[in-house]
Design a protein around this motif. Sequence first.
Motif, mmCIF file in Angstrom:
data_model
loop_
_atom_site.group_PDB
_atom_site.id
_atom_site.type_symbol
_atom_site.label_atom_id
_atom_site.label_comp_id
_atom_site.label_asym_id
_atom_site.label_seq_id
_atom_site.Cartn_x
_atom_site.Cartn_y
_atom_site.Cartn_z
ATOM 1 N N ASP A 67 96.196 113.841 22.289
ATOM 2 C CA ASP A 67 97.160 113.112 23.114
ATOM 3 C C ASP A 67 96.479 112.023 23.938
ATOM 4 N N GLU A 68 95.307 112.337 24.483
ATOM 5 C CA GLU A 68 94.567 111.362 25.292
ATOM 6 C C GLU A 68 94.121 110.163 24.444
ATOM 7 N N ILE A 69 93.634 110.458 23.231
ATOM 8 C CA ILE A 69 93.215 109.377 22.328
ATOM 9 C C ILE A 69 94.410 108.504 21.961
ATOM 10 N N HIS A 70 95.554 109.133 21.682
ATOM 11 C CA HIS A 70 96.761 108.376 21.337
ATOM 12 C C HIS A 70 97.187 107.489 22.513
ATOM 13 N N ARG A 71 97.127 108.046 23.734
ATOM 14 C CA ARG A 71 97.496 107.270 24.927
ATOM 15 C C ARG A 71 96.535 106.097 25.122
ATOM 16 N N LEU A 72 95.239 106.347 24.929
ATOM 17 C CA LEU A 72 94.251 105.271 25.069
ATOM 18 C C LEU A 72 94.454 104.178 24.026
ATOM 19 N N ARG A 73 94.774 104.581 22.789
ATOM 20 C CA ARG A 73 95.020 103.579 21.740
ATOM 21 C C ARG A 73 96.226 102.719 22.078
ATOM 22 N N GLU A 74 97.283 103.355 22.599
ATOM 23 C CA GLU A 74 98.461 102.574 23.000
ATOM 24 C C GLU A 74 98.113 101.606 24.121
ATOM 25 N N ASN A 75 97.346 102.080 25.101
ATOM 26 C CA ASN A 75 96.946 101.191 26.204
ATOM 27 C C ASN A 75 96.090 100.035 25.697
ATOM 28 N N HIS A 76 95.169 100.337 24.774
ATOM 29 C CA HIS A 76 94.317 99.272 24.223
ATOM 30 C C HIS A 76 95.148 98.285 23.404
ATOM 31 N N ALA A 77 96.137 98.794 22.657
ATOM 32 C CA ALA A 77 96.997 97.890 21.880
ATOM 33 C C ALA A 77 97.789 96.977 22.806
ATOM 34 N N LYS A 78 98.313 97.535 23.903
ATOM 35 C CA LYS A 78 99.055 96.709 24.863
ATOM 36 C C LYS A 78 98.135 95.664 25.495
ATOM 37 N N GLU A 79 96.928 96.103 25.853
ATOM 38 C CA GLU A 79 95.967 95.178 26.455
ATOM 39 C C GLU A 79 95.578 94.080 25.469
ATOM 40 N N ARG A 80 95.368 94.463 24.187
ATOM 41 C CA ARG A 80 95.017 93.477 23.163
ATOM 42 C C ARG A 80 96.154 92.474 22.977
ATOM 43 N N GLU A 81 97.414 92.964 22.971
ATOM 44 C CA GLU A 81 98.558 92.052 22.853
ATOM 45 C C GLU A 81 98.606 91.085 24.033
ATOM 46 N N GLY A 82 98.344 91.620 25.229
ATOM 47 C CA GLY A 82 98.326 90.759 26.414
ATOM 48 C C GLY A 82 97.249 89.695 26.324
ATOM 49 N N ILE A 83 96.072 90.085 25.834
ATOM 50 C CA ILE A 83 94.978 89.118 25.683
ATOM 51 C C ILE A 83 95.335 88.066 24.651
ATOM 52 N N ILE A 84 95.938 88.501 23.531
ATOM 53 C CA ILE A 84 96.325 87.551 22.477
ATOM 54 C C ILE A 84 97.369 86.575 23.004
ATOM 55 N N LYS A 85 98.375 87.090 23.721
ATOM 56 C CA LYS A 85 99.404 86.206 24.279
ATOM 57 C C LYS A 85 98.801 85.238 25.289
ATOM 58 N N SER A 86 97.903 85.746 26.119
ATOM 59 C CA SER A 86 97.250 84.890 27.108
ATOM 60 C C SER A 86 96.430 83.804 26.419
ATOM 61 N N ALA A 87 95.720 84.183 25.351
ATOM 62 C CA ALA A 87 94.911 83.199 24.621
ATOM 63 C C ALA A 87 95.815 82.155 23.955
ATOM 64 N N GLU A 88 96.956 82.597 23.408
ATOM 65 C CA GLU A 88 97.876 81.639 22.783
ATOM 66 C C GLU A 88 98.437 80.671 23.822
ATOM 67 N N ARG A 89 98.786 81.217 25.012
ATOM 68 C CA ARG A 89 99.301 80.339 26.068
ATOM 69 C C ARG A 89 98.225 79.341 26.508
#
Length: 183
Positions: A65-87
């Motif tokens: 469960d902890e690994i799954h939660r961390l992966r979701e957090n990392h995916a959200k963070e990666r999406e945020g970084i990608i959106k920020s880089a695109e902007r």
Amino acid sequence: MLKFIPGIVLLQIITMAFAQIFPVDFTNPETFTTLEWLRLVVPLLVVGLLTAFWLGSVAAHQRKDEIHRLRENHAKEREGIIKSAERAKAKIVKQAHRETVQEVRRTSTEAKIKVGATFVGAAGVGALLLLTQFVSLGMLLLTTAGGALGGYILRIRQEKGKPLLPWKKDDTVPPTLEMKKEG
């Protein structure tokens, strides 16, 4: 951590139950026979192993469960970084385009001023020649300057997409479009 308490409590309860079922004097262990030791130790080992597997399963599930939660957090963070880089990229491209347009306008304005000054100078020399009785040379210079100015204006209009020449009202297609279709 609270998930492990039921297993530990259950193990203690089962151990106490075995101690009640098989009354043994724990104060004097030398009096135990081998059979008494086996009757006490084997069930407690089985219960201890089962409890260990149960707690291991709970820990593995908790880790998963902890690994799954961390992966979701990392995916959200990666999406945020990608959106920020695109902007940021869009902002940089927009700024570069704006700077390029400003540079083109500045260069175009400078060129227009230089060309205008050249035409005014040529017309002035032509007028001076006319005044000083060099009529044919003055007329030649004035008509050349006028023709060059007309060609320059015609090229500017072409670049801006305006019609080359005014067309008649009964024409349906402006001359610029007819020339583009033929060519």
